[in-house]
Design a protein around this motif. Structure first.
Motif, PDB file in Angstrom:
ATOM      1  N   ALA A  24     -52.903  25.783  39.823  1.00  0.00           N
ATOM      2  CA  ALA A  24     -51.917  26.046  40.870  1.00  0.00           C
ATOM      3  C   ALA A  24     -50.811  25.001  40.855  1.00  0.00           C
ATOM      4  CB  ALA A  24     -52.597  26.089  42.234  1.00  0.00           C
ATOM      5  N   ALA A  25     -51.189  23.744  40.695  1.00  0.00           N
ATOM      6  CA  ALA A  25     -50.193  22.682  40.645  1.00  0.00           C
ATOM      7  C   ALA A  25     -49.254  22.868  39.455  1.00  0.00           C
ATOM      8  CB  ALA A  25     -50.880  21.325  40.579  1.00  0.00           C
ATOM      9  N   ALA A  26     -49.817  23.220  38.301  1.00  0.00           N
ATOM     10  CA  ALA A  26     -48.996  23.415  37.106  1.00  0.00           C
ATOM     11  C   ALA A  26     -48.036  24.583  37.273  1.00  0.00           C
ATOM     12  CB  ALA A  26     -49.901  23.646  35.893  1.00  0.00           C
ATOM     13  N   ALA A  27     -48.427  25.572  38.089  1.00  0.00           N
ATOM     14  CA  ALA A  27     -47.568  26.736  38.319  1.00  0.00           C
ATOM     15  C   ALA A  27     -46.489  26.472  39.351  1.00  0.00           C
ATOM     16  CB  ALA A  27     -48.426  27.919  38.759  1.00  0.00           C
ATOM     17  N   GLY A  28     -46.562  25.330  40.027  1.00  0.00           N
ATOM     18  CA  GLY A  28     -45.521  24.982  40.986  1.00  0.00           C
ATOM     19  C   GLY A  28     -45.902  25.102  42.447  1.00  0.00           C
ATOM     20  N   PHE A  29     -47.192  25.305  42.722  1.00  0.00           N
ATOM     21  CA  PHE A  29     -47.644  25.384  44.109  1.00  0.00           C
ATOM     22  C   PHE A  29     -48.010  23.988  44.618  1.00  0.00           C
ATOM     23  CE2 PHE A  29     -48.728  29.698  42.600  1.00  0.00           C
ATOM     24  CZ  PHE A  29     -48.122  30.464  43.594  1.00  0.00           C
ATOM     25  N   PRO A  30     -47.406  23.533  45.716  1.00  0.00           N
ATOM     26  CA  PRO A  30     -47.776  22.234  46.276  1.00  0.00           C
ATOM     27  C   PRO A  30     -49.005  22.293  47.166  1.00  0.00           C
ATOM     28  CG  PRO A  30     -45.984  23.170  47.540  1.00  0.00           C
ATOM     29  CD  PRO A  30     -46.256  24.130  46.422  1.00  0.00           C
ATOM     30  N   ALA A  31     -49.431  23.514  47.517  1.00  0.00           N
ATOM     31  CA  ALA A  31     -50.543  23.660  48.452  1.00  0.00           C
ATOM     32  C   ALA A  31     -51.358  24.891  48.087  1.00  0.00           C
ATOM     33  CB  ALA A  31     -50.030  23.775  49.887  1.00  0.00           C
ATOM     34  N   VAL A  32     -52.614  24.884  48.542  1.00  0.00           N
ATOM     35  CA  VAL A  32     -53.532  25.991  48.271  1.00  0.00           C
ATOM     36  C   VAL A  32     -54.359  26.263  49.521  1.00  0.00           C
ATOM     37  CG1 VAL A  32     -53.676  25.407  45.817  1.00  0.00           C
ATOM     38  CG2 VAL A  32     -55.394  24.504  47.415  1.00  0.00           C
ATOM     39  N   GLU A  33     -54.969  27.441  49.543  1.00  0.00           N
ATOM     40  CA  GLU A  33     -55.971  27.782  50.548  1.00  0.00           C
ATOM     41  C   GLU A  33     -57.148  28.414  49.830  1.00  0.00           C
ATOM     42  OE1 GLU A  33     -54.003  30.595  53.120  1.00  0.00           O
ATOM     43  OE2 GLU A  33     -54.443  32.282  51.771  1.00  0.00           O
ATOM     44  N   ILE A  34     -58.295  28.445  50.497  1.00  0.00           N
ATOM     45  CA  ILE A  34     -59.506  29.008  49.908  1.00  0.00           C
ATOM     46  C   ILE A  34     -60.178  29.854  50.977  1.00  0.00           C
ATOM     47  CG2 ILE A  34     -61.668  28.519  48.676  1.00  0.00           C
ATOM     48  CD1 ILE A  34     -60.589  25.633  48.283  1.00  0.00           C
ATOM     49  N   GLN A  35     -60.584  31.051  50.617  1.00  0.00           N
ATOM     50  CA  GLN A  35     -61.255  31.889  51.611  1.00  0.00           C
ATOM     51  C   GLN A  35     -62.589  31.267  52.013  1.00  0.00           C
ATOM     52  OE1 GLN A  35     -61.471  35.711  49.695  1.00  0.00           O
ATOM     53  NE2 GLN A  35     -59.351  36.238  50.172  1.00  0.00           N
ATOM     54  N   PHE A  36     -63.506  31.179  51.079  1.00  0.00           N
ATOM     55  CA  PHE A  36     -64.833  30.632  51.357  1.00  0.00           C
ATOM     56  C   PHE A  36     -65.188  29.641  50.249  1.00  0.00           C
ATOM     57  CE2 PHE A  36     -64.779  34.906  53.222  1.00  0.00           C
ATOM     58  CZ  PHE A  36     -65.088  34.601  54.538  1.00  0.00           C
ATOM     59  N   PRO A  37     -65.041  28.359  50.494  1.00  0.00           N
ATOM     60  CA  PRO A  37     -65.275  27.356  49.449  1.00  0.00           C
ATOM     61  C   PRO A  37     -66.731  26.932  49.305  1.00  0.00           C
ATOM     62  CG  PRO A  37     -64.533  26.278  51.448  1.00  0.00           C
ATOM     63  CD  PRO A  37     -64.539  27.766  51.739  1.00  0.00           C
ATOM     64  N   TYR A  38     -67.651  27.603  49.985  1.00  0.00           N
ATOM     65  CA  TYR A  38     -68.979  27.043  50.221  1.00  0.00           C
ATOM     66  C   TYR A  38     -69.943  27.151  49.049  1.00  0.00           C
ATOM     67  CZ  TYR A  38     -66.822  27.355  54.762  1.00  0.00           C
ATOM     68  OH  TYR A  38     -65.932  27.237  55.802  1.00  0.00           O
ATOM     69  N   ASP A  39     -69.532  27.791  47.958  1.00  0.00           N
ATOM     70  CA  ASP A  39     -70.394  27.853  46.779  1.00  0.00           C
ATOM     71  C   ASP A  39     -70.355  26.566  45.965  1.00  0.00           C
ATOM     72  OD1 ASP A  39     -71.243  30.398  47.371  1.00  0.00           O
ATOM     73  OD2 ASP A  39     -69.793  31.399  46.074  1.00  0.00           O
ATOM     74  N   TYR A  40     -69.403  25.689  46.271  1.00  0.00           N
ATOM     75  CA  TYR A  40     -69.273  24.417  45.567  1.00  0.00           C
ATOM     76  C   TYR A  40     -69.415  23.275  46.569  1.00  0.00           C
ATOM     77  CZ  TYR A  40     -67.450  26.719  41.365  1.00  0.00           C
ATOM     78  OH  TYR A  40     -67.306  27.497  40.237  1.00  0.00           O
ATOM     79  N   PRO A  41     -69.969  22.136  46.144  1.00  0.00           N
ATOM     80  CA  PRO A  41     -70.015  20.983  47.052  1.00  0.00           C
ATOM     81  C   PRO A  41     -68.598  20.581  47.475  1.00  0.00           C
ATOM     82  CG  PRO A  41     -71.449  20.628  45.151  1.00  0.00           C
ATOM     83  CD  PRO A  41     -70.640  21.862  44.864  1.00  0.00           C
ATOM     84  N   ALA A  42     -68.455  20.199  48.711  1.00  0.00           N
ATOM     85  CA  ALA A  42     -67.133  19.853  49.246  1.00  0.00           C
ATOM     86  C   ALA A  42     -66.502  18.713  48.458  1.00  0.00           C
ATOM     87  CB  ALA A  42     -67.247  19.492  50.720  1.00  0.00           C
ATOM     88  N   ASP A  43     -67.316  17.732  48.048  1.00  0.00           N
ATOM     89  CA  ASP A  43     -66.732  16.589  47.353  1.00  0.00           C
ATOM     90  C   ASP A  43     -66.213  16.970  45.967  1.00  0.00           C
ATOM     91  OD1 ASP A  43     -69.318  17.000  46.370  1.00  0.00           O
ATOM     92  OD2 ASP A  43     -69.695  14.869  46.035  1.00  0.00           O
ATOM     93  N   VAL A  44     -66.834  17.948  45.336  1.00  0.00           N
ATOM     94  CA  VAL A  44     -66.352  18.418  44.024  1.00  0.00           C
ATOM     95  C   VAL A  44     -64.967  19.043  44.176  1.00  0.00           C
ATOM     96  CG1 VAL A  44     -66.739  20.105  42.183  1.00  0.00           C
ATOM     97  CG2 VAL A  44     -68.650  18.735  43.053  1.00  0.00           C
ATOM     98  N   LEU A  45     -64.816  19.870  45.189  1.00  0.00           N
ATOM     99  CA  LEU A  45     -63.516  20.520  45.415  1.00  0.00           C
ATOM    100  C   LEU A  45     -62.472  19.510  45.872  1.00  0.00           C
ATOM    101  CD1 LEU A  45     -64.661  23.811  47.172  1.00  0.00           C
ATOM    102  CD2 LEU A  45     -64.227  23.402  44.739  1.00  0.00           C
ATOM    103  N   ALA A  46     -62.873  18.581  46.716  1.00  0.00           N
ATOM    104  CA  ALA A  46     -61.927  17.569  47.183  1.00  0.00           C
ATOM    105  C   ALA A  46     -61.418  16.720  46.027  1.00  0.00           C
ATOM    106  CB  ALA A  46     -62.585  16.692  48.239  1.00  0.00           C
ATOM    107  N   THR A  47     -62.312  16.352  45.125  1.00  0.00           N
ATOM    108  CA  THR A  47     -61.907  15.557  43.954  1.00  0.00           C
ATOM    109  C   THR A  47     -60.928  16.337  43.086  1.00  0.00           C
ATOM    110  OG1 THR A  47     -63.983  14.321  43.934  1.00  0.00           O
ATOM    111  CG2 THR A  47     -62.737  14.403  41.870  1.00  0.00           C
ATOM    112  N   ALA A  48     -61.197  17.635  42.907  1.00  0.00           N
ATOM    113  CA  ALA A  48     -60.310  18.472  42.091  1.00  0.00           C
ATOM    114  C   ALA A  48     -58.939  18.609  42.740  1.00  0.00           C
ATOM    115  CB  ALA A  48     -60.944  19.837  41.875  1.00  0.00           C
ATOM    116  N   ALA A  49     -58.917  18.788  44.052  1.00  0.00           N
ATOM    117  CA  ALA A  49     -57.633  18.923  44.753  1.00  0.00           C
ATOM    118  C   ALA A  49     -56.829  17.635  44.667  1.00  0.00           C
ATOM    119  CB  ALA A  49     -57.877  19.300  46.208  1.00  0.00           C
ATOM    120  N   GLN A  50     -57.497  16.515  44.867  1.00  0.00           N
ATOM    121  CA  GLN A  50     -56.808  15.229  44.812  1.00  0.00           C
ATOM    122  C   GLN A  50     -56.286  14.947  43.411  1.00  0.00           C
ATOM    123  OE1 GLN A  50     -59.836  12.620  46.340  1.00  0.00           O
ATOM    124  NE2 GLN A  50     -59.754  13.531  48.380  1.00  0.00           N
ATOM    125  N   ALA A  51     -57.074  15.268  42.398  1.00  0.00           N
ATOM    126  CA  ALA A  51     -56.641  15.039  41.020  1.00  0.00           C
ATOM    127  C   ALA A  51     -55.422  15.895  40.675  1.00  0.00           C
ATOM    128  CB  ALA A  51     -57.783  15.333  40.052  1.00  0.00           C
TER     129      ALA A  51
END
Length: 258
Positions: A24-51
């Protein structure tokens, strides 16, 4: 200028969810939303978003069996405790991801329950959720959804949602409006936006009737975005469509409409 975000539950779905933030970042989106993020640990997703350097703006509160065709949690008299138990789960993810909005899906009419009864439960649950998230600086939203794609939904139009939120206990619950869902319900979208913009906290979009990218259907989305600009809308517009090709190949609209 309008702000566009990517819904990572539908866009870039050819990749695992943690990899979609960078796409998403590479495509030019500065922000994202997720319907249901609960299949992944929150810290895994947070690390990916921050990176990736993208902001997570919104997630949905867990909705039970709603997406599998069930009644869900928010309007079910027998599932009030389950709805209450979903709130700390959503809070943990919202805090880890930095999301400042959480969306409550209204649910379907449960068997053996009148619509009036279900709406009373829904209003109480929305008020409860607003009270729960308010101390953390997180706003609760609710979204009407068309009953062609999801039959039996308790809230199908912006008018129905606005009538529910007129209850004083729900006064700080924001409206989430998906232009696709409203088009499917044959709503007058320009009139809707003019009437409810002060209460609209978040907008989503896809073309209709197929829910593909802008330009794949018949909606004059460019006109709607121009109107939002004229009306002074300052929130996010989230692309929540089902790409008709690889997501990267459907993003022509981003530079055209932005």
């Amino acid at each position: 200028m309008l702000k566009f975000a990517a819904n990572l539950s539908l866009l870039f779905a050819e990749l695992p969810l943690p990899q979609r933030f960078a796409a998403a970042a590479a495509a030019g989106f500065p922000a994202v939303e997720i319907q249901f993020p609960y299949d992944y640990p929150a810290d895994v997703l947070a690390t990916a978003a921050q990176a990736a350097g993208v902001q997570v703006i919104l997630i949905n509160v867990p909705a039970g069996d709603l997406m599998q065709g069930g009644a869900g949690l928010a309007g079910h008299p027998a599932r009030v405790a389950e709805f209450a138990a979903a709130l700390p789960v959503a809070l943990a993810y919202a805090q880890a991801l930095g999301a400042r909005m959480v969306n409550v899906l209204p649910g379907r009419l449960p068997a053996g329950v009148s619509r009036a009864q279900a709406l009373v439960v829904l209003a109480a649950n929305l008020a409860r959720a607003a009270d729960y998230f308010r101390p953390f600086g997180i706003r609760v939203l609710c979204e009407p959804i068309n009953d062609l794609d999801m039959p039996g939904l308790l809230l199908r139009t912006a008018d129905e949602l606005a009538a529910l939120l007129a209850d004083g206990n729900c006064c700080d619950v924001g409206m989430q409006v998906d232009l696709y869902h409203m088009a499917r319900m044959q709503q007058d979208i320009p009139a809707l936006l003019r009437r409810y913009l002060p209460a609209i906290a978040h907008i989503q979009f896809a073309d209709a009737p197929g829910r593909g990218e802008p330009g794949s259907g018949a909606l004059p989305l460019a006109q709607y975005f121009a109107l939002l600009g004229e009306l002074g809308y300052t929130g996010w517009c989230a692309a929540e469509y089902r790409p008709t090709a690889r997501t990267q190949d459907t993003l022509h609209w981003l530079s055209e409409l932005a």
